[in-house]
Structures are given as structure tokens and as C-alpha cells.
Design a protein around this motif. Structure first.
Motif, PDB file in Angstrom:
ATOM      1  N   ALA A  17       4.075   1.354  -0.954  1.00  0.00           N
ATOM      2  CA  ALA A  17       5.158   1.346  -1.941  1.00  0.00           C
ATOM      3  C   ALA A  17       4.863   2.297  -3.083  1.00  0.00           C
ATOM      4  O   ALA A  17       3.714   2.624  -3.363  1.00  0.00           O
ATOM      5  CB  ALA A  17       5.346  -0.066  -2.484  1.00  0.00           C
ATOM      6  N   ASP A  18       5.915   2.746  -3.723  1.00  0.00           N
ATOM      7  CA  ASP A  18       5.777   3.624  -4.872  1.00  0.00           C
ATOM      8  C   ASP A  18       5.155   2.830  -6.024  1.00  0.00           C
ATOM      9  O   ASP A  18       5.646   1.773  -6.398  1.00  0.00           O
ATOM     10  CB  ASP A  18       7.179   4.180  -5.188  1.00  0.00           C
ATOM     11  N   PRO A  19       4.004   3.321  -6.545  1.00  0.00           N
ATOM     12  CA  PRO A  19       3.238   2.503  -7.491  1.00  0.00           C
ATOM     13  C   PRO A  19       3.890   2.363  -8.858  1.00  0.00           C
ATOM     14  O   PRO A  19       3.455   1.540  -9.656  1.00  0.00           O
ATOM     15  CB  PRO A  19       1.909   3.256  -7.608  1.00  0.00           C
ATOM     16  N   TYR A  20       4.911   3.160  -9.150  1.00  0.00           N
ATOM     17  CA  TYR A  20       5.486   3.105 -10.491  1.00  0.00           C
ATOM     18  C   TYR A  20       6.604   2.081 -10.595  1.00  0.00           C
ATOM     19  O   TYR A  20       6.774   1.454 -11.617  1.00  0.00           O
ATOM     20  CB  TYR A  20       5.986   4.474 -10.919  1.00  0.00           C
ATOM     21  N   ASN A  21       7.398   1.934  -9.529  1.00  0.00           N
ATOM     22  CA  ASN A  21       8.545   1.033  -9.616  1.00  0.00           C
ATOM     23  C   ASN A  21       8.462  -0.124  -8.643  1.00  0.00           C
ATOM     24  O   ASN A  21       8.699  -1.260  -8.995  1.00  0.00           O
ATOM     25  CB  ASN A  21       9.845   1.809  -9.357  1.00  0.00           C
ATOM     26  N   TYR A  79       0.825  -1.200   0.000  1.00  0.00           N
ATOM     27  CA  TYR A  79       0.000   0.000   0.000  1.00  0.00           C
ATOM     28  C   TYR A  79       0.863   1.254   0.000  1.00  0.00           C
ATOM     29  O   TYR A  79       0.560   2.244  -0.653  1.00  0.00           O
ATOM     30  CB  TYR A  79      -0.878  -0.079   1.248  1.00  0.00           C
ATOM     31  N   PRO A 138       5.105  -2.921  -8.905  1.00  0.00           N
ATOM     32  CA  PRO A 138       5.251  -4.025  -9.877  1.00  0.00           C
ATOM     33  C   PRO A 138       6.307  -5.039  -9.433  1.00  0.00           C
ATOM     34  O   PRO A 138       6.094  -6.251  -9.552  1.00  0.00           O
ATOM     35  CB  PRO A 138       5.688  -3.329 -11.167  1.00  0.00           C
TER      36      PRO A 138
END
Lengths: 337, 350
Positions: free
Chosen positions: A174-178, A172, A181
Motif C-alpha cells: 500500500a501507498d505509505p502516505y495515504n 506492504y 494509515p
């Protein structure tokens, strides 16, 4: 009809060897049987193979480490599963019953969250797996006056849930871009980026975990009789149980740290092996390991040849494992009593 | 009827028309239409904007940084170096949309925004989310279409909404100039002359964006061929094996990951790739915002310029340093020093 022990072992090993050879020829880069033979011979004899250098890189740099990793991970998970199923006298037990997978997952997710290097992520995963089981065991040891197996399993479930919540929290945040994933890919399991160094670092841990299981193979059989009877036959369950737990944890944590979460193998494969050679752990262990290795090798072959992109291992093992397990359940009763 | 009388009449009519609005609402309102076609009443003067996600924050920051209430996450020191201090110090408020919402509606209200702005997908999920948040907080929630080609229109629409039309039009023209120039020049290149590009994310470089993913949108926009789009069809981010990359045999490898960039030249597996052996591996600049896909907002304009210069040097002989300096001054409110430019472009140019 059951196969004799010797035949079953030979059958499993022959299937494994065939699959290994086939796997070395499967992949996005074309390597045929002749080319494979020439490359292997050139590696052994030092003679030139006369093939493009890319072929050598692909075979020895990519495919061989990956095939070796699949064998190692599959064998280790099946061995851990077989040991746990004997130890807990329960066929529905898998290697992550005491939280080793959740612990390793949390370790890896923390590593990704703090942007550590790959080697460090593997180390945190390994440490997380060991730590989770240590906590479960400590909690269970502190509880007295209860059936020890029940307490172990219960604290495993509870600690596993807690670790799962921590993983969700980190996803939740974490950075959603790197990072997100990367976390998702790790939790799905993959051998796509396995290097020789990964396989070589996990192998000694797997060996270390296997030694006690092999040495204790007769006593593990007696554990299946239950604590009191085992003790009556001279097996000290209070000593053997932690040794088996440490060994199976070491096996699982070592391989999960390089492959990510790969479910089902530790649950399904020991059943298949038991159907072939019966419940004697001394026979069960080698056959389960050979079958686990073959199964994961097959699944990983599918993962890399089905599409240009990798299909996650966790998805494939569940797709193949779930129907199989349901079929086993439908036949249950006779086999397991 | 004389001219003076007609003006008087017109004024009277106008006064009559706006009077009910002016008395019923606390402040004057007007109706605007966002990219999703939603008609929303917004205050006449907009002074505080809550950005629902990082892409929206960058849109507001580039157009009118003083209207931005805060960022979605705290500015890291490395990023702060490329921003005027007063904007780097804006508070972290969480994000309202995207994968995992972390902003609390009460926090949204506490910051007293005039509008909430989201820039990105206008698909039904996000439209319904906008409606829900708007209903819950009673703050007008506006959606802007975040695709690269509609960026100039997005600036003009945002300018209309917040009443900063001149600068919005100026930025829109700059965006049009950049996008138009690249599209026109690249259109002349036949397909077999276009570089085949592999975009490797993650510390091992084995995560990539498939066809149609927002991650590789600008790679495809500048006319390069995304090898993963060719081989694997549409999708988002996916894992691939090094064997697959070797088979794709791209001409150029792009990455956003400094760890992968460092190790690619040493790793014998990656060195088996002719592109790596020829040192055709380039690291995307990432400060204060990434140039390729991170986050997908107007910061990608400079990424388009950079990639065009990098991949088609004959068509774009100009100096990418000058373009970067211009972009940072115009859009990002900072004047880059030579040392900063050097660090920014380390690994990004031939």
C-alpha cells in the motif's frame, strides 16, 4: 450466589439505560442533562428547544448514531460469542474463530487498497467476512472421518492465517502516505466516523442474525451436550450447526464492517454473563447482549473523552479485556466444568 | 623562486598526492560528507542515482532529472500528464526505506547506480539502514536532511555531491526566496490574527496530523495554527471525531482527499461547521506531487506559496497561478497550460 434470571436481566437493562443516557452527555461538546432533555423533547414534540443549532447537530448527527452503533456492535459481538461458545462447547472461542474478522479485514483492506468509497469499503468488508466463513465451512465439510468441530476450528485457524498473510502483503504494497494509515486505523477499530447511515445499514443484518439464535435457543443448549447425546434427544446437529454459524457470522460481519476490528467483547462478555445467569442459552443471550452493549459503550466513551484524538477501540478493549480474562482464567475450573 | 617554477612544483605535488588514489581505484573518487555526518567515497562523476524513496526521487528529479534511474512506484497516467514523457516513463524500482522497504538489493545493483540517495529523516534508524545497505551493496549511500527549513542547504549539498553546483545554487536561492519571504511577512501577524486550520485527510476527513508531524509541517510553517496541534500535542497521524472538529471550530479546512472535498459541502454534519458553511474548505493540488505532505520533498515549496496566498491574502496579494507556473517550469520541467492550471487549482483557491 447467582442472581435470578429476571433480576439479572433487569439489572443489565437498567445499567444499559443509565450508561446510554450518560453517554449522550459525554463528549467534546458540552451537553448537560437539562439540554439533553430539551433536545429530546423538542425532537418528539416538534417544539423549539432554544439551544444553539450546533447542539442539535452534535446530539442527533454525531452522538446518537455513535451511541447506537456502539450498542449494536457490542450486542452483536457478545451474541455471536455466546452462540459460538455454546456451539463449540469451548469457552475460549470468540466470534472470529472461523475467520470472519480476518475475512472482513481483508475485504476492507482491499477496499482501501483500491481507493474505494467508504460505503464500498464497508460492503467489501461484509462480503469478505461471509466469504471467509463460507470457505472454512466448505473445507471442513469436505473432510470426512474426523471430529467435525475439530476440523472446523482447524480450518478456521488455517484460513485465518492465510487471510492475515494477504492483509500483510497488501499493507506492504500500500501507498505509505495515504493507504497505510487508513488500513492501520481500520484494523484498530473505531466508531469515530460512524454515521446514521452506517448504523441503519448494519442493523437489519444484525436482526436477521439474531432471529435464528432466539428461535433455536433451547436446541443450542442441547448442542453443548455433544453431537451424539444431542442427536439422541432429537436435535439434528447437522442442520442446527450451519444455521448457528450463519447467524453468528452475519452478526459479526455486519458490525465489524462498520466498526473495524474490535476484539475481546465476543470472548469476555459471554463469560461475564455466564457468571451472572448460568449457561442456559435462553437466559445467557439477552444478558450477554445487554452486557456487550454496555461494555462497548463504556469503552467507546473512553475512546472519545480520554484525549482530543480518538483512542483506537481495539487497543482499549484489549487493555480492559486482557486483565479481566486473566482473572477469569485464574478462577477457572469450577465454573466451566 | 619564479611563478612558473612554483606552479610546476605545485602540479608535481598534486600529481603525487592523487596518484595513489588514481591507481588503487578503478575510477577517481572523492570523499563527501552527508547530512548525517557520514563520510562516504563517491565516484568523481555521478551519472546514475538510485532514489531510496519518493522524497529523494523528487529532489533528484528537480535538480537533475537525467540522473534519476527510476521512480519508487510506476507513474500514474494522471501524474504523467504533468511530466515530460521521458521522465514519466522511468521504471518503477521500489523503495528502500521508509515504512516497508520494497526494493531488492539485487535490483539496486542491477541498475548500476553511482550512488543511492535518501532524503528525509536522519535519525539513527535511517543512518544505520544507510550503513547496512552500503555495506551490502558497496554502493555509496547518502542521506540528506529532509526538513523544510534546510531545503536550500539540501539542494547545495546534493549539487556538490553530484557536481551540478550552478543549478543547485539556483534552486537553493529560489527556495530561500520563497521561504524567507513567507517567514518575514508572516512574522508580523500577531497570534490571534492567524487562521486556525484543520487538516482533514482520508475520505471522511477525520484523519489529521498532530503537532510536529511531517504532514502538517508546512501549515505550521506558513504561520497558521494547526488546531490538532493545539488540542492534542505532538504525534503523527491520528483519528479524530467530527464532534472534536466542531469543537475546535477551525477557520479553514484543508484536505488532500477529493472524496471528502466533494462530500463536505453536502454532509449536514460538516455543514454545521461555520468554515464549511462559509466555503472555507480547500483541496490541495496533488499532481504530479502533492502540495502539502505527499511526499514530503521540495514539492512542498509551492505548497508554502499557495498556503501563504490562501491564508494571508492581504500579505500576499500576488497571483498564485503565476507562482505555480514558475515553480512547475523551474523545478518540475513542465510548462503548464491554462487548462492544466485550472484543473490543478480547482478547489484550491478562493
Amino acid at each position: 450466589m447467582r442472581l435470578t434470571h429476571r433480576n439479572a436481566v433487569w439489572l443489565a437493562l437498567a445499567a444499559l439505560a443509565l450508561l446510554t443516557a450518560a453517554s449522550l452527555m459525554l463528549g467534546r461538546y458540552q451537553i448537560g442533562p437539562g439540554e439533553l432533555a430539551r433536545l429530546l423533547w423538542s425532537k418528539l414534540s416538534g417544539e423549539a428547544h432554544g439551544l444553539p443549532p450546533m447542539a442539535e447537530t452534535v446530539l442527533f448527527g454525531v452522538r446518537l448514531p455513535r451511541v447506537a452503533a456502539a450498542l449494536l456492535v457490542g450486542a452483536a459481538l457478545a451474541a455471536a460469542g455466546a452462540a459460538y461458545q455454546g456451539l463449540f462447547r469451548n469457552p475460549l472461542v470468540s466470534p472470529d474463530i472461523l475467520g470472519v474478522s480476518s475475512g472482513a479485514a481483508l475485504g476492507a483492506v482491499l477496499g482501501i487498497f483500491f481507493s474505494l468509497e467508504v460505503v464500498m469499503i464497508q460492503a467489501t468488508a461484509f462480503a469478505g467476512g461471509l466469504l471467509a466463513v463460507a470457505i472454512v465451512y466448505a473445507v471442513a465439510s469436505a473432510v470426512r472421518n474426523h471430529e467435525p468441530i475439530l476440523v472446523l476450528v482447524l480450518s478456521g485457524v488455517v484460513v485465518g492465517t492465510l487471510l492475515g498473510a494477504c492483509i500483510s502483503l497488501l499493507k506492504y504494497l500500500a501507498d505509505p502516505y495515504n493507504q497505510l494509515p487508513a488500513i492501520t486505523f481500520w484494523l484498530l477499530g473505531s466508531l469515530a466516523s460512524t454515521t446514521r447511515a452506517d448504523t441503519l445499514s448494519a442493523a437489519p443484518m444484525v436482526l436477521l442474525g439474531l432471529v435464528p439464535l432466539v428461535l433455536l435457543r433451547w436446541r443450542i443448549n442441547l448442542l453443548a451436550l455433544g453431537d451424539e447425546e444431542a442427536r439422541a434427544l432429537g436435535v439434528e446437529t447437522r442442520v442446527i450447526r450451519p444455521v448457528v454459524i450463519v447467524a453468528a457470522t452475519l452478526l459479526t460481519a455486519a458490525v465489524v464492517s462498520i466498526s473495524g476490528i474490535v476484539g475481546w467483547i465476543g470472548l469476555v462478555v459471554p463469560h461475564l454473563a455466564r457468571a451472572l445467569v448460568g449457561p442456559d442459552f435462553a437466559r445467557l443471550l439477552p444478558v450477554a447482549m445487554a452486557m456487550g452493549a454496555s461494555f462497548l459503550l463504556l469503552v467507546d466513551d473512553l475512546a472519545r473523552i480520554l484525549a482530543a484524538i480518538e483512542v483506537p477501540l481495539g487497543v482499549l478493549t484489549a487493555f480492559l479485556g486482557a486483565p479481566f480474562f486473566l482473572a477469569l482464567l485464574a478462577r477457572a475450573g469450577r465454573e466451566w466444568q | 623562486m619564479t611563478a612558473a617554477r612554483s606552479v610546476c612544483l605545485a602540479l608535481a605535488f598534486t600529481a603525487a598526492a592523487i596518484a595513489p588514489v588514481a591507481t588503487s581505484a578503478l575510477s577517481a573518487e572523492r570523499i563527501v560528507t552527508d547530512s548525517a555526518g557520514r563520510r562516504v567515497a563517491v565516484p568523481e562523476r555521478i551519472e546514475r542515482i538510485f532514489a531510496a524513496g519518493p522524497p529523494a526521487a523528487i529532489m533528484v528529479y528537480t535538480l537533475a532529472p537525467d540522473l534519476l534511474i527510476g521512480w519508487t512506484s510506476a507513474t500514474r497516467p494522471a501524474e504523467a500528464e504533468f511530466m515530460p514523457p521521458r521522465y514519466a516513463q522511468l521504471p518503477a524500482l521500489g523503495r528502500l526505506t521508509g515504512r516497508g522497504s520494497t526494493a531488492n538489493p539485487e535490483v539496486v545493483l542491477q541498475t548500476k547506480p553511482d550512488i543511492v540517495l535518501d532524503y528525509g529523516s536522519v535519525r539513527p534508524t535511517f543512518v544505520s539502514l544507510a550503513d547496512r545497505v552500503q555495506e551490502q551493496t558497496r554502493v555509496p549511500y547518502l542521506l540528506l536532511d529532509g526538513s523544510l527549513v534546510t531545503l536550500p542547504a539540501a539542494y547545495r549539498l546534493l549539487g556538490n555531491i553530484v557536481g551540478i553546483r550552478d543549478r543547485a545554487d539556483f534552486l537553493a536561492q529560489r527556495a530561500e526566496a520563497i521561504l524567507g519571504d513567507v517567514t518575514a511577512k508572516v512574522a508580523t501577524v500577531p497570534r490571534d490574527k492567524r487562521p486556525r486550520v484543520y487538516y482533514g485527510r482520508g475520505p471522511r476527513g477525520l484523519e489529521t496530523g498532530l503537532s510536529g508531524s511531517i504532514n502538517t509541517e508546512i501549515i505550521e510553517y506558513v504561520g497558521a495554527i494547526n488546531v490538532a496541534a493545539e488540542g492534542a500535542g505532538p504525534g503523527g497521524l491520528a483519528n479524530v471525531s467530527i464532534e472534536q472538529v466542531l469543537r475546535w471550530n477551525p477557520d479553514v479546512v484543508l484536505t488532500t482527499d477529493p472524496t471528502f472535498y466533494r462530500t463536505a459541502f453536502e454532509d449536514p454534519l460538516w455543514r454545521a461547521l461555520p468554515a464549511v458553511e462559509k466555503r472555507q474548505v480547500f483541496l490541495s493540488p496533488a499532481l504530479p506531487f502533492g502540495w502539502i505532505d505527499f511526499p514530503p520533498s521540495s514539492n512542498r515549496l509551492i505548497g508554502v506559496v499557495w498556503l501563504a496566498h490562501l491564508l494571508f491574502p492581504e500579505l500576499f496579494p500576488g497571483d498564485v497561478r503565476k507562482a505555480a507556473r514558475d515553480f512547475y517550469l523551474t523545478f518540475l520541467h513542465v510548462e503548464l497550460t491554462d487548462a492544466q492550471l485550472d484543473r490543478l487549482l480547482a478547489g484550491a483557491v478562493r
